[in-house]
Enzyme design. Structure first.
Site, PDB file in Angstrom:
ATOM      1  CB  SER A   1      -4.471   8.656  59.661  1.00  0.00           C
ATOM      2  OG  SER A   1      -3.722   8.015  60.672  1.00  0.00           O
TER       3      SER A   1
ATOM      4  CE1 TYR B   1       0.122  11.216  58.038  1.00  0.00           C
ATOM      5  CE2 TYR B   1      -0.390  10.198  60.158  1.00  0.00           C
ATOM      6  CZ  TYR B   1      -0.451  10.185  58.769  1.00  0.00           C
ATOM      7  OH  TYR B   1      -1.083   9.148  58.127  1.00  0.00           O
TER       8      TYR B   1
HETATM    9  P1  NAD Z   1       2.159   5.829  49.750  1.00  0.00           P
HETATM   10  O1  NAD Z   1       3.360   6.653  50.034  1.00  0.00           O
HETATM   11  O2  NAD Z   1       2.344   4.453  49.256  1.00  0.00           O
HETATM   12  O3  NAD Z   1       1.222   6.633  48.763  1.00  0.00           O
HETATM   13  C1  NAD Z   1       1.021   8.024  48.860  1.00  0.00           C
HETATM   14  C2  NAD Z   1       1.069   8.622  47.461  1.00  0.00           C
HETATM   15  O4  NAD Z   1       0.793  10.024  47.543  1.00  0.00           O
HETATM   16  C3  NAD Z   1       2.443   8.483  46.799  1.00  0.00           C
HETATM   17  O5  NAD Z   1       2.314   7.821  45.554  1.00  0.00           O
HETATM   18  C4  NAD Z   1       2.922   9.899  46.638  1.00  0.00           C
HETATM   19  O6  NAD Z   1       3.687  10.118  45.459  1.00  0.00           O
HETATM   20  C5  NAD Z   1       1.619  10.677  46.587  1.00  0.00           C
HETATM   21  N1  NAD Z   1       1.807  12.078  46.938  1.00  0.00           N
HETATM   22  C6  NAD Z   1       2.552  12.609  47.923  1.00  0.00           C
HETATM   23  N2  NAD Z   1       2.500  13.948  47.860  1.00  0.00           N
HETATM   24  C7  NAD Z   1       1.712  14.274  46.841  1.00  0.00           C
HETATM   25  C8  NAD Z   1       1.262  15.519  46.278  1.00  0.00           C
HETATM   26  N3  NAD Z   1       1.659  16.682  46.777  1.00  0.00           N
HETATM   27  N4  NAD Z   1       0.432  15.481  45.229  1.00  0.00           N
HETATM   28  C9  NAD Z   1       0.048  14.301  44.709  1.00  0.00           C
HETATM   29  N5  NAD Z   1       0.441  13.109  45.175  1.00  0.00           N
HETATM   30  C10 NAD Z   1       1.264  13.099  46.235  1.00  0.00           C
HETATM   31  O7  NAD Z   1       1.308   5.808  51.089  1.00  0.00           O
HETATM   32  P2  NAD Z   1      -0.045   5.054  51.475  1.00  0.00           P
HETATM   33  O8  NAD Z   1       0.226   4.207  52.661  1.00  0.00           O
HETATM   34  O9  NAD Z   1      -0.671   4.447  50.316  1.00  0.00           O
HETATM   35  O10 NAD Z   1      -0.899   6.289  52.001  1.00  0.00           O
HETATM   36  C11 NAD Z   1      -2.060   6.761  51.396  1.00  0.00           C
HETATM   37  C12 NAD Z   1      -2.844   7.595  52.404  1.00  0.00           C
HETATM   38  O11 NAD Z   1      -3.196   6.772  53.524  1.00  0.00           O
HETATM   39  C13 NAD Z   1      -2.091   8.773  52.973  1.00  0.00           C
HETATM   40  O12 NAD Z   1      -2.918   9.898  53.066  1.00  0.00           O
HETATM   41  C14 NAD Z   1      -1.709   8.305  54.358  1.00  0.00           C
HETATM   42  O13 NAD Z   1      -1.556   9.367  55.272  1.00  0.00           O
HETATM   43  C15 NAD Z   1      -2.888   7.447  54.719  1.00  0.00           C
HETATM   44  N6  NAD Z   1      -2.578   6.488  55.785  1.00  0.00           N
HETATM   45  C16 NAD Z   1      -1.703   5.481  55.575  1.00  0.00           C
HETATM   46  C17 NAD Z   1      -1.411   4.625  56.606  1.00  0.00           C
HETATM   47  C18 NAD Z   1      -0.455   3.502  56.433  1.00  0.00           C
HETATM   48  O14 NAD Z   1      -0.154   2.859  57.427  1.00  0.00           O
HETATM   49  N7  NAD Z   1       0.046   3.214  55.277  1.00  0.00           N
HETATM   50  C19 NAD Z   1      -2.039   4.774  57.844  1.00  0.00           C
HETATM   51  C20 NAD Z   1      -2.920   5.816  58.023  1.00  0.00           C
HETATM   52  C21 NAD Z   1      -3.183   6.672  56.990  1.00  0.00           C
END
Ligand code: NAD
Length: 700
Positions: free
Chosen positions: A577, A590
């Site tokens: 991120s 975070y």
């Molecule tokens: P999302 O919530 O749609 O997907 C995250 C997935 O991780 C979910 O399906 C959830 O069930 C799974 N998960 C959570 N805990 C878990 C565990 N202990 N074991 C296995 N799976 C687990 O979110 P996203 O936006 O697709 O995020 C994906 C990654 O991108 C994350 O690491 C997030 O921090 C990072 N990110 C996202 C954003 C954003 O704006 N969406 C920005 C920066 C970073």
């Protein structure tokens, strides 16, 4: 061989309104949908139909026959080629003898009716010249078993009481068509013909008669075998089955990445594991060694499986399984090398002046006593189908050796089919493989927004994908969606909690058993949370660090081990991120965890480089659409932090970006694909921000 007898599925109420070509398709679909009748992609069907010539309006006889490629079970009308029968008859004047067989294939296109673009198959003359209106050519295990015995001619006579003719082995082609014609004409009472080492031809006056005749002939063969094959299968059991299903899978998970690495030097391979009852009975039997050495016989079988399998030296009864596995692994190089040497020697012995260059010398099928069968091929479907074909071969060997002596195909004949110039031309026409063909991607958080988009992108480029996620309901839904779009062969799902060492190990073992290992590891599972520092509880802190820091560590550590065993390099991609680079209000846990991910990625890059494992980071920012993080509390917390409504957030982030653009999951997926593919093969330890521009996050 057949637990239940074959039953007619013909439905007159459907068939009565069909035209002849439709009846042919209907019959073909019924026959092809039962693997006891013919193997996948094997066999063909035809009908000689009266039609009006599009140019002259004259009534002409047209041969409708399954075209090159495809499978009877799912064939549509467009899968048949159509040829004028009178021109096919005229072709006989052009035939110059056995040595000139191949030139007849080119002439077939001159017989095309109605400009049909579907290429005619090599088996076309076999159907054309049999003097019956409806003809089936099937590869049923029961009949091939009889066709592959030492005394197949006498057995054919006994079983079918003179109603089936018999022709000695001959490579399919023009000449075999003429032989079938001569026999069917001179013995008009015949209901079909057995081809030694190959399969059967059957026929009828109507499509329905032909279908019923085909079923009856196959059932007769199966019934006779059931009654007469009373000996213990494959000479009896040599090894009692001591390993449980879990133990067999765990041995396969351990060996598959190792074997995959060793057989993928020319072209990367995908693996498949099978431990069905038929396979275990064979690998645990007395005759495993000698029968495996004889090789397969039906051309359809060995074109997919190579003429022989490799039997891996492994003793499932060893008192100490761990040290037996270590011994087995230490023998692998020698065993694989001697298989390749054997294959090269076969090529040298059999090659002709015009033969294409030698192809990959590695085995396709690997048999492991007590464990089962591995197969490796350029993609998952090919590996799976090869293993299904070897099960056909096992069925054939069990029955043939139970009632007589099983005979493999003569080596030179096998070579001439394997290196047939027409087969080579087919291979040359294959489209160029996609950029991730032969690669396996493991994606944590695969059921979430960014994980799912990344999976779709990598699948589009030909990768096999394992979605690993803690959310089983979403996993099932997302997995089904991708299977539907890209085929069930290339998609697997596994429940995995990235914070649990055992769970991560087991999830990677699924990738090893289902596909043979891992090449692309996308560590992405995550959460988001917000709280001012004084309100950040130990629980919240630990949760962030558990999933994001420890989770990324465990996934990369276990994935690293698999990649090291494969020795094929690899690409690890962390979805971190921008918060890993810049602090953000009210998100200390975070931000800290994300910073840990970035630093961990550098460590993986450092330690991975000597074994060709790259590790890079993609930093998304504000990916609202599709992300489940943004459908929960986080969205409200962020809106509160910026003093605005949730609806205003997307526009807020767009305005905040330098490029004035929103970022979508597909944008993150594109960066992940770039880092996964060989285009970025010289990049490691890097960060790509996909945030539409955010000056404080510029890397330095
Ligand atoms: P999302 O919530 O749609 O997907 C995250 C997935 O991780 C979910 O399906 C959830 O069930 C799974 N998960 C959570 N805990 C878990 C565990 N202990 N074991 C296995 N799976 C687990 O979110 P996203 O936006 O697709 O995020 C994906 C990654 O991108 C994350 O690491 C997030 O921090 C990072 N990110 C996202 C954003 C954003 O704006 N969406 C920005 C920066 C970073």
């Amino acid at each position: 061989m057949m637990s239940k007898p074959l039953q007619s599925l013909w439905d007159d109420s459907l068939a009565n309104s069909m035209s002849e070509p439709e009846l042919l398709k209907y019959r073909s679909n019924l026959l092809g949908s039962d693997l006891r009748i013919t193997n996948y992609g094997g066999g063909n069907t035809s009908a000689k139909v009266q039609m009006s010539d599009p140019l002259t309006g004259d009534d002409v006889t047209v041969l409708w026959v399954k075209g090159s490629g495809g499978d009877l079970g799912s064939i549509e009308l467009g899968g048949f080629s159509t040829l004028y029968m009178d021109r096919l008859e005229q072709l006989k004047q052009k035939y110059r003898g056995l040595e000139y067989e191949d030139e007849m294939v080119a002439l077939l296109s001159h017989c095309t009716f109605n400009l049909n673009p579907r290429a005619a198959s090599i088996d076309t003359p076999l159907h054309a010249y049999i003097p019956h209106t409806h003809v089936d050519h099937m590869h049923p295990d029961a009949a091939i078993a009889i066709a592959c015995t030492k005394d197949s001619r006498a057995l054919t006579e006994t079983i079918f009481e003179g109603e089936m003719g018999w022709l000695p082995w001959q490579r399919p082609g023009y000449d075999l068509g003429l032989k079938l014609e001569a026999m069917a004409k001179s013995e008009p009472h015949l209901k079909g013909i057995v081809l030694e080492g190959h399969g059967i031809f059957t026929w009828g006056d109507t499509s329905k008669d032909c279908y019923l005749n085909t079923l009856t002939i196959i059932q007769r063969a199966a019934d006779w075998l059931a009654k007469n094959n009373t000996s213990a299968p494959f000479g009896g059991e040599k090894l009692a089955q001591t390993l449980s299903a879990d133990e067999r899978r765990s041995v396969a998970a351990r060996l598959m990445p190792l074997v995959r690495g060793k057989v993928s030097s020319g072209e990367r391979k995908i693996g498949h594991f099978d431990d069905s009852a038929e396979v275990l009975q064979f690998v645990n039997s007395e005759q495993l060694g000698p029968l495996a050495a004889l090789g397969t016989s039906c051309p359809d079988h060995f074109l997919r499986t190579k003429i022989r399998p490799l039997v891996i030296d492994f003793d499932p009864l060893a008192a100490d399984l761990e040290s037996e596995l270590a011994r087995c692994e230490s023998q692998l190089d020698g065993q694989l090398a001697s298989y390749r040497e054997g294959y090269a020697a076969y090529y040298e012995r059999c090659k002709r002046d015009t033969s294409p260059a030698m192809r990959d010398g590695n085995a396709v099928i690997y048999l492991i006593p007590g464990v089962g069968m591995l197969s490796f091929a350029k993609d998952k479907a090919t590996a799976r189908i090869a293993s299904e074909f070897y099960i056909n071969a096992i069925n054939v060997m069990r029955e043939a050796s139970g009632v007589s002596e099983y005979v493999g195909l003569d080596e030179q004949e096998a070579f001439d089919i394997e290196y047939w110039l027409l087969e080579e031309a087919k291979l040359q026409r294959m489209p160029k493989p996609k950029s991730l063909a032969g690669k396996v991607a493991f994606i944590t958080g695969g059921a979430g927004g960014i994980g799912f988009a990344t999976a779709s992108r990598l699948l589009q480029e030909g990768a096999c994908v394992v979605l690993a996620d803690i959310d089983e309901a979403s996993l099932a839904e997302r997995g089904a969606q991708l299977s539907e779009q890209f085929s069930a062969d290339v998609v697997r799902t596994v429940r995995c909690d990235v914070t649990d060492e055992v769970s991560v190990g087991q999830a990677l073992a699924v990738a090893a058993v289902e596909f043979g290992g891992v090449d692309i590891l996308v560590s992405n599972a995550g959460i988001a949370s917000a709280a001012p520092i004084e309100e950040t509880s130990i629980e919240l802190w630990d949760r962030n660090l558990d999933i994001l820091a420890k989770g990324y560590f465990l996934v990369s550590r276990e994935g690293f081990k698999v990649m090291k065993r494969q020795s094929l390099g690899g690409s690890v991609i962390f979805i971190a991120s921008k918060n890993g680079l810049v602090a953000s209000q009210n998100a200390s846990a975070y931000c800290t965890a994300k910073a840990a991910e970035v630093q961990l990625a550098r460590c993986v890059a450092l330690e991975g480089a000597p074994i060709g494992v790259r590790c890079n980071v993609v930093n998304p920012d504000a990916v609202l659409r599709g992300s489940r993080i943004w459908s929960g509390k986080w969205k409200k917390e962020r809106a509160d932090a910026y003093n605005m409504s949730e609806e205003q957030l997307e526009e807020h982030y767009r305005q905040r970006s330098l490029l004035k653009l929103n970022v979508f999951p597909e944008d993150i997926a594109e960066a992940a694909y770039f880092l996964a593919s060989d285009v970025s093969s010289k990049s490691t330890g890097n960060i790509i921000n996909v945030d539409a521009g955010h000056a404080p996050s510029f890397t330095r």
